[in-house]
Write a protein that holds these residues in place. Structure first.
Motif, PDB file in Angstrom:
ATOM      1  N   LEU A  40      -5.283   9.927   2.185  1.00  0.00           N
ATOM      2  CA  LEU A  40      -5.214  10.346   0.798  1.00  0.00           C
ATOM      3  C   LEU A  40      -6.237  11.448   0.499  1.00  0.00           C
ATOM      4  CD1 LEU A  40      -3.459   9.318  -1.546  1.00  0.00           C
ATOM      5  CD2 LEU A  40      -5.395   7.957  -2.280  1.00  0.00           C
ATOM      6  N   ARG A  41      -7.393  11.341   1.156  1.00  0.00           N
ATOM      7  CA  ARG A  41      -8.491  12.269   0.868  1.00  0.00           C
ATOM      8  C   ARG A  41      -8.133  13.707   1.258  1.00  0.00           C
ATOM      9  NH1 ARG A  41     -13.467   9.083   3.368  1.00  0.00           N
ATOM     10  NH2 ARG A  41     -11.837   7.718   4.129  1.00  0.00           N
ATOM     11  N   TYR A  42      -7.234  13.849   2.235  1.00  0.00           N
ATOM     12  CA  TYR A  42      -6.852  15.187   2.671  1.00  0.00           C
ATOM     13  C   TYR A  42      -5.515  15.589   2.078  1.00  0.00           C
ATOM     14  CZ  TYR A  42     -10.363  13.488   5.848  1.00  0.00           C
ATOM     15  OH  TYR A  42     -11.500  12.924   6.345  1.00  0.00           O
ATOM     16  N   GLY A  43      -5.165  15.022   0.926  1.00  0.00           N
ATOM     17  CA  GLY A  43      -3.910  15.341   0.291  1.00  0.00           C
ATOM     18  C   GLY A  43      -2.783  14.458   0.789  1.00  0.00           C
ATOM     19  N   VAL A  44      -1.821  14.175  -0.097  1.00  0.00           N
ATOM     20  CA  VAL A  44      -0.710  13.312   0.305  1.00  0.00           C
ATOM     21  C   VAL A  44       0.234  14.107   1.186  1.00  0.00           C
ATOM     22  CG1 VAL A  44       1.186  11.912  -0.481  1.00  0.00           C
ATOM     23  CG2 VAL A  44      -0.934  11.951  -1.785  1.00  0.00           C
ATOM     24  N   LYS A  45       0.311  13.679   2.438  1.00  0.00           N
ATOM     25  CA  LYS A  45       1.180  14.377   3.387  1.00  0.00           C
ATOM     26  C   LYS A  45       2.522  13.666   3.459  1.00  0.00           C
ATOM     27  CE  LYS A  45      -1.875  17.248   5.398  1.00  0.00           C
ATOM     28  NZ  LYS A  45      -3.005  16.655   6.105  1.00  0.00           N
ATOM     29  N   PRO A  46       3.580  14.376   3.832  1.00  0.00           N
ATOM     30  CA  PRO A  46       4.897  13.742   3.971  1.00  0.00           C
ATOM     31  C   PRO A  46       4.889  12.574   4.969  1.00  0.00           C
ATOM     32  CG  PRO A  46       5.109  16.110   4.022  1.00  0.00           C
ATOM     33  CD  PRO A  46       3.638  15.822   4.013  1.00  0.00           C
ATOM     34  N   GLU A  47       3.982  12.654   6.025  1.00  0.00           N
ATOM     35  CA  GLU A  47       3.922  11.541   6.980  1.00  0.00           C
ATOM     36  C   GLU A  47       3.647  10.216   6.259  1.00  0.00           C
ATOM     37  OE1 GLU A  47       2.358  14.507   7.691  1.00  0.00           O
ATOM     38  OE2 GLU A  47       1.681  14.472   9.783  1.00  0.00           O
ATOM     39  N   LEU A  48       2.851  10.324   5.203  1.00  0.00           N
ATOM     40  CA  LEU A  48       2.505   9.132   4.438  1.00  0.00           C
ATOM     41  C   LEU A  48       3.753   8.514   3.784  1.00  0.00           C
ATOM     42  CD1 LEU A  48      -0.251   7.948   4.252  1.00  0.00           C
ATOM     43  CD2 LEU A  48      -0.525   8.972   1.997  1.00  0.00           C
ATOM     44  N   TYR A  49       4.636   9.430   3.272  1.00  0.00           N
ATOM     45  CA  TYR A  49       5.910   8.938   2.728  1.00  0.00           C
ATOM     46  C   TYR A  49       6.679   8.192   3.808  1.00  0.00           C
ATOM     47  CZ  TYR A  49       5.248  12.343  -1.071  1.00  0.00           C
ATOM     48  OH  TYR A  49       4.783  13.072  -2.107  1.00  0.00           O
ATOM     49  N   ALA A  50       6.733   8.790   4.980  1.00  0.00           N
ATOM     50  CA  ALA A  50       7.494   8.180   6.074  1.00  0.00           C
ATOM     51  C   ALA A  50       6.903   6.830   6.444  1.00  0.00           C
ATOM     52  CB  ALA A  50       7.488   9.105   7.286  1.00  0.00           C
ATOM     53  N   LEU A  51       5.564   6.786   6.482  1.00  0.00           N
ATOM     54  CA  LEU A  51       4.879   5.535   6.815  1.00  0.00           C
ATOM     55  C   LEU A  51       5.227   4.449   5.803  1.00  0.00           C
ATOM     56  CD1 LEU A  51       2.761   4.154   8.584  1.00  0.00           C
ATOM     57  CD2 LEU A  51       1.033   4.932   6.971  1.00  0.00           C
ATOM     58  N   ALA A  52       5.138   4.815   4.503  1.00  0.00           N
ATOM     59  CA  ALA A  52       5.446   3.849   3.446  1.00  0.00           C
ATOM     60  C   ALA A  52       6.872   3.340   3.592  1.00  0.00           C
ATOM     61  CB  ALA A  52       5.256   4.495   2.079  1.00  0.00           C
ATOM     62  N   THR A  53       7.792   4.244   3.898  1.00  0.00           N
ATOM     63  CA  THR A  53       9.192   3.838   4.044  1.00  0.00           C
ATOM     64  C   THR A  53       9.371   2.870   5.208  1.00  0.00           C
ATOM     65  OG1 THR A  53       9.836   5.975   3.201  1.00  0.00           O
ATOM     66  CG2 THR A  53      11.538   4.706   4.315  1.00  0.00           C
ATOM     67  N   CYS A  54       8.720   3.184   6.331  1.00  0.00           N
ATOM     68  CA  CYS A  54       8.846   2.305   7.497  1.00  0.00           C
ATOM     69  C   CYS A  54       8.333   0.908   7.170  1.00  0.00           C
ATOM     70  CB  CYS A  54       8.062   2.866   8.680  1.00  0.00           C
ATOM     71  SG  CYS A  54       8.824   4.338   9.350  1.00  0.00           S
ATOM     72  N   VAL A  55       7.128   0.859   6.543  1.00  0.00           N
ATOM     73  CA  VAL A  55       6.550  -0.440   6.203  1.00  0.00           C
ATOM     74  C   VAL A  55       7.472  -1.204   5.272  1.00  0.00           C
ATOM     75  CG1 VAL A  55       4.648  -1.561   4.995  1.00  0.00           C
ATOM     76  CG2 VAL A  55       4.188   0.281   6.608  1.00  0.00           C
ATOM     77  N   ASN A  56       7.993  -0.499   4.244  1.00  0.00           N
ATOM     78  CA  ASN A  56       8.894  -1.161   3.299  1.00  0.00           C
ATOM     79  C   ASN A  56      10.135  -1.691   3.988  1.00  0.00           C
ATOM     80  OD1 ASN A  56       7.492  -1.066   0.931  1.00  0.00           O
ATOM     81  ND2 ASN A  56       8.178   1.015   0.431  1.00  0.00           N
ATOM     82  N   LEU A  57      10.666  -0.902   4.930  1.00  0.00           N
ATOM     83  CA  LEU A  57      11.870  -1.354   5.635  1.00  0.00           C
ATOM     84  C   LEU A  57      11.602  -2.630   6.424  1.00  0.00           C
ATOM     85  CD1 LEU A  57      13.676   1.851   6.970  1.00  0.00           C
ATOM     86  CD2 LEU A  57      14.508   0.133   5.347  1.00  0.00           C
ATOM     87  N   VAL A  58      10.454  -2.615   7.139  1.00  0.00           N
ATOM     88  CA  VAL A  58      10.119  -3.809   7.931  1.00  0.00           C
ATOM     89  C   VAL A  58       9.982  -5.028   7.026  1.00  0.00           C
ATOM     90  CG1 VAL A  58       8.330  -4.873   9.356  1.00  0.00           C
ATOM     91  CG2 VAL A  58       9.058  -2.522   9.801  1.00  0.00           C
ATOM     92  N   VAL A  59       9.246  -4.828   5.917  1.00  0.00           N
ATOM     93  CA  VAL A  59       9.024  -5.944   4.996  1.00  0.00           C
ATOM     94  C   VAL A  59      10.344  -6.453   4.435  1.00  0.00           C
ATOM     95  CG1 VAL A  59       8.055  -6.535   2.753  1.00  0.00           C
ATOM     96  CG2 VAL A  59       6.667  -5.315   4.425  1.00  0.00           C
ATOM     97  N   LEU A  60      11.216  -5.515   4.039  1.00  0.00           N
ATOM     98  CA  LEU A  60      12.509  -5.921   3.483  1.00  0.00           C
ATOM     99  C   LEU A  60      13.327  -6.694   4.515  1.00  0.00           C
ATOM    100  CD1 LEU A  60      13.676  -2.907   1.296  1.00  0.00           C
ATOM    101  CD2 LEU A  60      13.045  -5.210   0.546  1.00  0.00           C
ATOM    102  N   CYS A  61      13.279  -6.237   5.771  1.00  0.00           N
ATOM    103  CA  CYS A  61      14.022  -6.936   6.829  1.00  0.00           C
ATOM    104  C   CYS A  61      13.514  -8.359   6.986  1.00  0.00           C
ATOM    105  CB  CYS A  61      13.894  -6.192   8.160  1.00  0.00           C
ATOM    106  SG  CYS A  61      14.912  -4.732   8.223  1.00  0.00           S
ATOM    107  N   VAL A  62      12.168  -8.486   7.034  1.00  0.00           N
ATOM    108  CA  VAL A  62      11.596  -9.815   7.202  1.00  0.00           C
ATOM    109  C   VAL A  62      11.994 -10.722   6.044  1.00  0.00           C
ATOM    110  CG1 VAL A  62       9.440 -11.103   7.325  1.00  0.00           C
ATOM    111  CG2 VAL A  62       9.684  -8.983   8.590  1.00  0.00           C
ATOM    112  N   LEU A  63      11.932 -10.171   4.822  1.00  0.00           N
ATOM    113  CA  LEU A  63      12.309 -10.967   3.651  1.00  0.00           C
ATOM    114  C   LEU A  63      13.781 -11.368   3.716  1.00  0.00           C
ATOM    115  CD1 LEU A  63      10.452  -9.208   0.704  1.00  0.00           C
ATOM    116  CD2 LEU A  63      10.090 -11.514   1.586  1.00  0.00           C
ATOM    117  N   ALA A  64      14.628 -10.444   4.181  1.00  0.00           N
ATOM    118  CA  ALA A  64      16.046 -10.750   4.273  1.00  0.00           C
ATOM    119  C   ALA A  64      16.287 -11.877   5.271  1.00  0.00           C
ATOM    120  CB  ALA A  64      16.821  -9.491   4.691  1.00  0.00           C
ATOM    121  N   VAL A  65      15.588 -11.792   6.420  1.00  0.00           N
ATOM    122  CA  VAL A  65      15.727 -12.848   7.429  1.00  0.00           C
ATOM    123  C   VAL A  65      15.311 -14.183   6.828  1.00  0.00           C
ATOM    124  CG1 VAL A  65      14.735 -13.741   9.569  1.00  0.00           C
ATOM    125  CG2 VAL A  65      15.467 -11.365   9.434  1.00  0.00           C
TER     126      VAL A  65
END
Lengths: 360, 273
Positions: free
Chosen positions: B225-250
């Motif tokens: 965050l300190r070096y500006g919000v980079k698009p990689e951060l968006y991708a990271l957030a999406t990956c984490v959310n996907l994993v969490v959603l999958c686990v919740l679905a299971v």
């Protein structure tokens, strides 16, 4: 040496004694009922025998061995619970196999035993069902089968029929007693239902406030109650309160509107306040024309209601000092509401106890 | 009766509620999968940011650490909370409420405070330097309380007299647990495990103080965050959310079908009596 002995067994919860210095000796082929109102400590006593509760004092012996400090799984007894407590994630067959697996029996013997239990309890065809797919009566049979299949040293039954309807209950009473006789192991049966206790037991222990009020053959419990509590709790009785008058070999009770004659009660003082109990079926009825005298053990009454019980009728009578009930076989003369009658009974059928005890 | 204001208002409320809950997450998801990541409407689909994320070794190490932290915390807190819950329910008495209150009180302590105090405690009294181990311990404090609450709501339906029955029929206490108790309460344990895993995996406030130099996904994201919000951060957030959603679905599916198949519902059994 009796098969199961309780030696001064007590159980304390906080300041209260749920079981209080109980001593009992039960024979190997006996069917014993622990009969008492709810909260009398009868279930706690059963759980102490099973090892599910540890007594505060006293010893429990099963088959001559002191098992007081043994956990339940080492005692070799089995139990049938009021709520059945079948394992809900196991089929009927798996429920029945459970005690056998714990005994580590070989497969062929397990199959034999399960087949035997399925047969004697008419459970064939239900082996693959889960408990929640069974009716109450079927669950009861599986629970009983799980109790019998391991051939335990004793079977403990905790109000097993309380959740069944009346007809099914009477059917099961006969069946349970049949299996007990066939297996030749002691059954200890906890109930608050006097009919169940009377229909199955050899001996009945009446439990009250954690103590054994009396432990005697069932006929004795019924016919010759030892305490006022038993007289009130077992059978249905009419109660008369009065003052005892001893006259040589007999005694009389002056209960105001009626006088009761009875055999002498050496234990009671002349002039002592007493309560007398006469069982409903011991009260006989006559028409006023055939029995005039209103002397001892007889009183004039009017029929208020007639309750038909099939083979016999219960007459609710009003008399000078209140109401009483007489139950008579219907083969006798029948009366109807409004009839004037004379109720009378034998001196031998009057049970007398000090009134102080009766009031407690 | 075509026009029903009540029903329309109800539907509108539901729609607005769900939009409020999920719109930001959906926005990040779109941003991470398009070239025009600052305003992806309409999105120009691209996996560029995703592949940049996957090529970053720091993120890979962080992912590994996060998974390890999550699994260790979930295992420890589920086991401890399971033992505590069973103890509380099996031997319920007058003091049960007090014990329960003390067990769930850490829920109400701010996570930052928990992080700082754990850091000081670990350093001063346990001699633990900031590393994954101390982070696991500090997270367990918090997750234990959650796990306890989740299991308590599941286990209150369990009839402990089934254990009595098993023991009377010859099962040792251990055998009773594995043959009767565990098969009937595992949905509660699994639920607690999954929820505490997700909590520990996502945790920043507590872990931040105790991790020392060990990177986890949330701490790396926060540092970025300190070096500006980079698009990689968006991708990271999406990956984490996907994993969490999958686990919740299971979890959702398992709880549903698990309950239906095993059929442990005390109320239904009583109704059959």
């Amino acid at each position: 040496m009796s098969y199961i002995s309780l030696d001064g067994v007590s159980k304390q919860y906080g300041a209260a004694w749920a079981v209080d210095r109980v001593a009992m000796a039960i024979e190997k082929t006996e069917f014993v009922s622990l009969l008492g109102p709810s909260g009398s400590g009868k279930t706690t006593l059963l759980r102490i025998i099973a090892g599910l509760e540890k007594p505060t004092n006293g010893r429990v012996l099963i088959g001559g061995e002191d098992v007081t400090d043994l956990p339940p799984h080492k005692r070799g007894v089995a139990m049938v619970f009021q709520e059945f407590l079948l394992f809900p994630h196991r089929t009927v067959r798996e429920n029945l196999a459970f005690p056998l697996r714990m005994l580590k029996l070989p497969k062929t013997e397990m199959d034999e035993r399960i087949d035997w239990v399925l047969g004697i309890l008419s459970l064939r065809g239900l082996e693959g069902r889960y408990p929640n797919q069974l009716s109450g009566g079927q669950q009861q049979r599986v629970a009983l089968g799980r109790g019998l299949v391991g051939r335990p040293k004793a079977l403990l039954l905790d109000e097993p029929l309380a959740n069944l309807d009346r007809e099914l209950r009477q059917e099961m009473e006969v069946e349970i007693r049949k299996h007990q006789t066939a297996l030749g192991i002691p059954f200890i049966y906890v109930t608050h239902n006097q009919e169940e206790a009377l229909s199955m037991s050899d001996r009945i222990a009446v439990v009250r406030n954690g103590r054994i009020e009396d432990f005697a053959p069932r006929a004795e419990i019924y016919d010759r109650p030892k305490t006022a509590f038993i007289a009130q709790f077992v059978g249905r009785s009419n109660r008369f309160v009065g003052v005892l008058k001893r006259e040589g070999a007999t005694a009389a009770i002056d209960a105001g509107a009626v006088a009761l004659a009875t055999a002498d009660r050496p234990g009671l003082k002349d002039g002592a306040p007493v309560a007398a109990y006469v069982k409903n079926e011991k009260i006989r009825l006559r028409t006023p024309e055939t029995l005039h005298a209103v002397g001892a053990n007889a009183l004039a009454a009017t029929v208020k209601h007639v309750i038909l019980r099939g083979p016999y009728a219960e007459y609710v009578l009003t008399w000078a000092a209140g109401e009483m009930i007489a139950s008579r076989p219907r083969a006798e003369v029948e009366f109807s509401a409004g009839d004037a009658v004379v109720a009378h009974w034998d001196p031998a059928d009057v049970d007398v106890f000090p009134e102080k005890e009766a009031a407690a | 009766m075509r026009f029903r204001p009540g029903k329309i208002a109800l539907i509108a409320t539901v729609v607005v509620s769900y939009l409020f809950l999920y719109l930001p997450i959906v926005h990040i998801g779109l941003a991470s999968l398009s070239r025009n990541s600052s305003f992806p409407y309409p999105p120009h689909w691209s996996f560029a940011t995703m592949s940049r994320l996957l090529g970053n070794s720091l993120y890979q190490t962080a992912l590994g650490n996060s998974l390890l932290l999550g699994v260790l915390v979930a295992t420890l807190s589920t086991a401890l909370a399971g033992a505590a819950t069973i103890g509380l329910m099996r031997h319920a008495g007058r003091k049960t409420t007090l014990f329960l209150a003390l067990f769930i009180a850490p829920l109400f302590v701010a996570e930052v405070l928990l992080g700082i105090s754990s850091l000081i405690f670990s350093g001063l009294f346990l001699g633990l330097q900031g590393n994954l181990g101390s982070a696991v311990l500090a997270n367990v404090v918090h997750c234990f309380s959650y796990a306890l609450l989740i299991m308590a709501t599941q286990l209150y339906r369990y009839d402990w007299r089934l254990d009595d029955a098993a023991m009377v029929f010859g099962a040792t206490p251990a055998r009773t647990f594995f043959e009767v108790t565990l098969p009937l309460i595992w949905p509660g344990l699994l639920g607690a495990f999954i929820v505490t895993f997700i909590m520990a995996f996502n945790n920043l406030e507590i872990s931040f103080y105790l991790l020392g130099a060990t990177p986890t996904l949330p701490s790396v994201a926060w540092g970025a965050l300190r070096y500006g919000v980079k698009p990689e951060l968006y991708a990271l957030a999406t990956c984490v959310n996907l994993v969490v959603l999958c686990v919740l679905a299971v979890m959702f599916v398992l709880m549903r079908t698990g309950l239906a198949t095993f059929g442990h519902r005390p109320e239904r059994e009583r109704a059959a009596v």
